[in-house]
Design an enzyme around this catalytic site. Structure first.
Site, PDB file in Angstrom:
ATOM      1  N   ASP A 128      -4.959  -0.178  -3.206  1.00 50.24           N
ATOM      2  CA  ASP A 128      -4.548  -0.927  -2.020  1.00 50.24           C
ATOM      3  C   ASP A 128      -5.531  -0.608  -0.904  1.00 50.24           C
ATOM      4  O   ASP A 128      -5.967   0.537  -0.764  1.00 50.24           O
ATOM      5  CB  ASP A 128      -3.135  -0.536  -1.595  1.00 50.24           C
ATOM      6  N   ASP A 147      -0.981  -8.080  -4.397  1.00 48.06           N
ATOM      7  CA  ASP A 147       0.319  -7.926  -3.742  1.00 48.06           C
ATOM      8  C   ASP A 147       0.698  -9.180  -2.959  1.00 48.06           C
ATOM      9  O   ASP A 147       1.858  -9.601  -2.978  1.00 48.06           O
ATOM     10  CB  ASP A 147       0.311  -6.724  -2.795  1.00 48.06           C
TER      11      ASP A 147
END
Length: 167
Positions: A128, A147
């Protein structure tokens, strides 16, 4: 056994086309940011503060780090769950194909889920790196293209579950 007609294959082609596009964008963005821009070592790059920053975060769990644990069992359970969801959505789309928005949503969800599965296989965690804040609210969380696609796909499947395309 009768073979499926061309018309019945089209919905699945759209799902897979969108999934492939999202998967490729996700993997290229992760490679570029984590390796080419060396965020894995730099840990933070301010792009347009506070609206867009790059912050390296290895997510061993699910969204917001829930169920995080570096145990190998957690990794394989999350991979299995993601692949199970992909399979479920594919069967759903094959049995009851919704209209175009629902098919696109399914592709978003599948492409994002597979992008994060590849991360877990390669790194043991999901990479991320996107961090966005606004209006005096500091967001401590990071996310990635996969995501965003998973969230948009799940929302799309809720909003467009069975709107059949007009023939």
């Amino acid at each position: 056994m009768p073979t499926p007609s061309r018309a019945s294959k089209r919905p699945i082609r759209l799902v897979w086309g969108v999934a492939l596009l999202i998967f490729v964008i996700d993997q290229i963005s992760k490679y570029w940011v984590v390796h080419a821009m060396d965020l894995a070592n730099r840990l933070a790059i301010d792009v347009w503060p506070p609206f867009l920053n790059l912050r390296m975060a290895w997510n061993y769990g699910i969204n917001f780090g829930l169920l995080a644990g570096e145990a190998p069992a957690t990794r394989w359970i999350l991979i299995s769950v993601a692949l199970g969801i992909v399979l479920f959505v594919l069967v759903w789309m094959r049995r009851e194909p919704p209209g175009r928005p629902g098919l696109i949503a399914a592709g978003l969800l599948i492409g994002g889920a597979l992008g994060n599965v590849v991360d877990r296989l390669l790194y043991g965690a999901v990479a991320d790196f996107l961090n966005m804040s606004c209006c005096g609210i500091a967001n401590p969380f990071a996310f990635n293209v996969a995501d965003i696609a998973i969230f948009a796909g799940a929302l799309g499947l809720v909003l467009f579950p069975g709107t059949k395309a007009a023939a």
